[in-house]
Design an enzyme around this catalytic site. Structure first.
Site, PDB file in Angstrom:
ATOM      1  N   HIS A 229       0.819  -1.210   0.000  1.00  0.00           N
ATOM      2  CA  HIS A 229       0.000   0.000   0.000  1.00  0.00           C
ATOM      3  C   HIS A 229       0.858   1.267   0.000  1.00  0.00           C
ATOM      4  O   HIS A 229       0.348   2.378   0.134  1.00  0.00           O
ATOM      5  CB  HIS A 229      -0.905  -0.034   1.235  1.00  0.00           C
ATOM      6  N   LYS A 231       3.298   4.437  -1.050  1.00  0.00           N
ATOM      7  CA  LYS A 231       3.430   5.403  -2.134  1.00  0.00           C
ATOM      8  C   LYS A 231       4.727   6.170  -1.896  1.00  0.00           C
ATOM      9  O   LYS A 231       4.799   7.008  -0.988  1.00  0.00           O
ATOM     10  CB  LYS A 231       2.255   6.382  -2.166  1.00  0.00           C
ATOM     11  N   ASP A 236      16.970  11.100  -7.466  1.00  0.00           N
ATOM     12  CA  ASP A 236      18.398  11.394  -7.300  1.00  0.00           C
ATOM     13  C   ASP A 236      18.878  11.259  -5.860  1.00  0.00           C
ATOM     14  O   ASP A 236      19.979  11.729  -5.520  1.00  0.00           O
ATOM     15  CB  ASP A 236      18.732  12.803  -7.815  1.00  0.00           C
ATOM     16  N   HIS A 405      -9.748  10.803   1.642  1.00  0.00           N
ATOM     17  CA  HIS A 405      -8.813   9.688   1.535  1.00  0.00           C
ATOM     18  C   HIS A 405      -7.538   9.939   2.341  1.00  0.00           C
ATOM     19  O   HIS A 405      -6.644   9.097   2.389  1.00  0.00           O
ATOM     20  CB  HIS A 405      -8.465   9.469   0.051  1.00  0.00           C
ATOM     21  N   LYS A 407      -4.755  10.270   5.210  1.00  0.00           N
ATOM     22  CA  LYS A 407      -4.383   9.494   6.400  1.00  0.00           C
ATOM     23  C   LYS A 407      -3.431  10.356   7.222  1.00  0.00           C
ATOM     24  O   LYS A 407      -2.235  10.419   6.948  1.00  0.00           O
ATOM     25  CB  LYS A 407      -3.679   8.186   6.007  1.00  0.00           C
ATOM     26  N   ASP A 412      -1.066  17.713  19.829  1.00  0.00           N
ATOM     27  CA  ASP A 412      -0.503  18.668  20.801  1.00  0.00           C
ATOM     28  C   ASP A 412       0.445  19.714  20.207  1.00  0.00           C
ATOM     29  O   ASP A 412       1.362  20.190  20.908  1.00  0.00           O
ATOM     30  CB  ASP A 412       0.242  17.907  21.903  1.00  0.00           C
TER      31      ASP A 412
END
Length: 487
Positions: A229, A231, A236, A405, A407, A412
């Protein structure tokens, strides 16, 4: 029917006995795995309520492969180097010699946890740019890969062969023709529509391209439930990207059924890019059997900023559910507030309890989820948790403009995390995930601001109104929750 009539009663009895024996053996195997009682009971229910089909489901989706290790990371150069650095940093942190940074002192327990459970090294001198939507994210990624001079590494769960996907592919092909190394990984299930000719075409341009953990019969049928899952983009060894966005038009243009597709990503410069690079290259070894760890891919860096970070990976290749444990620790550490956005809310019992305890202890806990979901059964499961959370003092909000979508969690004004991990069982225990944990007040306050902007476009869920929903709706949600550990 005539065929069945030819079978003797004795043979039918023997088949029934064999079937019952098979179910009992599988149930015993489930219990012997010593997984959580909730998950074990869920699988036993599936086996009993869905005769025959339940066994097939268990073979494909139920086996616990964490101990087996889908990817054996030990012995890989990147893994061993990270482990040795993390071990040394863990001792320094315990002795107090890493606590010169105020942010590390405030988050010492969380930092120590990641050093020990994930070998997630502490990196300082980073700069971080929060990319708050699809347009900003893809603009930044395209700009970075256009400037590439040595190599481009990309890894996505979903890579659609659409407008934005082809725009990125065209740049990659042009860069490969210039002699720049291009390595490309997509998840085999997430990018199921990409057939072999897609990969063959990329290879004609000199692009090394693989699908992760291919689902081919009979090979890997027991591992279809364990998906990559992550990404990740690294260019470089200088700039890296990580977050919630896959490559698809809907992240820019929205979706006809859901509206805008709301998500967040990060652009990172500094030593944290090396950690992100290591995560990619460990996955690269699995798909290519090429263990890359040359200094060429880890160029020396000058401080780019003042952000302290840990890049944390978790999945069925690790000893511990590291990101889940980190979220639990961060929630437990909170004194003032915890704000969370997640498209799916099916947390483990430990995280669920931590959220309730924080709210009951006076911490301002707010969770934002989409009102419109792209997964019907998962949405039912999510809604089954809302009542008990509201009763503990947690505030829940439905995001209105489209599908949320993102996450993200911020705590604090001192720590935030953005990555690929949903607040659910699959992300916690089954998927290969990666999150950036940032220990910096400036970034935390910025992320909190984005959360509050989205909050203004959301509707708070009122406990009195929530209780008035139809009994049938509540029943569907409760039934779906029985199987939430399996999703």
């Amino acid at each position: 029917m005539e065929f069945l009539e030819t079978i003797s009663p004795a043979l039918i009895t023997l088949i029934k006995i064999a079937y019952v024996f098979t179910i009992l053996v599988v149930i015993i195997l489930v219990m012997l795995e010593n997984r959580s009682p909730l998950k074990a009971i869920s699988w036993i229910l599936v086996l009993l309520l869905l005769p025959g089909i339940g066994i097939v489901f268990y073979i494909f989706f139920g086996q616990n492969l964490r101990k087996e290790k889908i990817i054996a990371r030990k012995g890989l150069k990147n893994h061993d180097l990270l482990s040795s650095i993390a071990h040394a940093q863990s001792h320094k942190l315990a002795e107090g010699s890493l606590s010169d940074h105020q942010e590390l002192g405030k988050n010492k327990k969380l930092v120590q946890l990641f050093l020990n459970n994930s070998s997630s090294i502490v990196t300082v001198g980073n700069s971080v740019k929060v990319l708050n939507n699809g347009k900003a994210t893809f603009t930044a990624i395209i700009k970075a890969i256009q400037k590439a001079k040595k190599f481009i590494h990309l890894e996505f769960y979903i890579f659609d062969n659409d407008k934005i996907g082809n725009q990125i592919l065209d740049i990659l092909k042009e860069k490969a023709k210039q002699g720049i190394e291009v390595r490309f990984i997509v998840d085999d299930v997430g990018s199921w529509e990409l057939k072999q000719d897609f990969f063959d075409n990329l290879k004609t341009y000199g692009i090394e391209a693989y699908s992760f953990l291919q689902v081919r019969f009979p090979t890997f049928t027991s591992k279809v439930n364990y998906r990559n899952h992550r990404k990740i983009v690294v260019v470089d060894g200088v700039v890296g990207f990580v977050g919630g966005l896959n490559v698809a038009n809907r992240y820019i243009e929205g979706h006809p059924s859901y509206g805008i597709w709301r998500d967040m990503h990060l652009e990172i410069n500094g030593d944290a890019v090396n950690a992100l690079q290591s995560a990619f290259l460990i996955d690269w070894f699995f798909v290519s059997q090429n263990d890359i760890a040359e200094e060429y891919y880890f160029p020396p860096k000058q401080p780019e900023g003042d952000k302290i970070m840990q890049i944390v990976t978790s999945g069925p290749d690790t000893d511990w559910p590291g990101i889940m444990m980190g979220l639990y620790q961060a929630i437990s550490m909170a004194q003032d507030y915890v704000y969370i956005t997640t498209p799916y809310f099916m947390p483990s019992e430990s995280v669920l309890l931590a959220l309730k305890a924080a709210a009951l202890g006076g911490v301002d806990v707010r969770i934002m989820i989409p009102e419109k979901s792209d997964a019907y059964f998962t949405a039912l499961c999510t809604k089954s948790y809302i009542k008990e959370m509201l009763l503990s003092g947690v505030k829940f909000y439905f995001y209105q403009p489209g599908f949320l979508h993102s996450k993200m969690m911020v705590m604090d004004d001192q720590m935030c995390t953005i990555g690929t991990t949903n607040m659910d069982f699959r992300s916690f225990e089954q998927n290969f995930e990666v999150n950036a944990f940032i220990y910096n007040a400036e970034t935390a306050i910025e992320v909190k601001g984005y959360f509050l902007d989205d909050l203004a476009k959301s509707e708070i869920i009122n406990i009195k109104e929530w209780r008035k929903r139809p009994v049938w709706q509540k029943t569907k949600e409760s039934f779906a929750r029985l199987f939430s550990p399996l999703l």
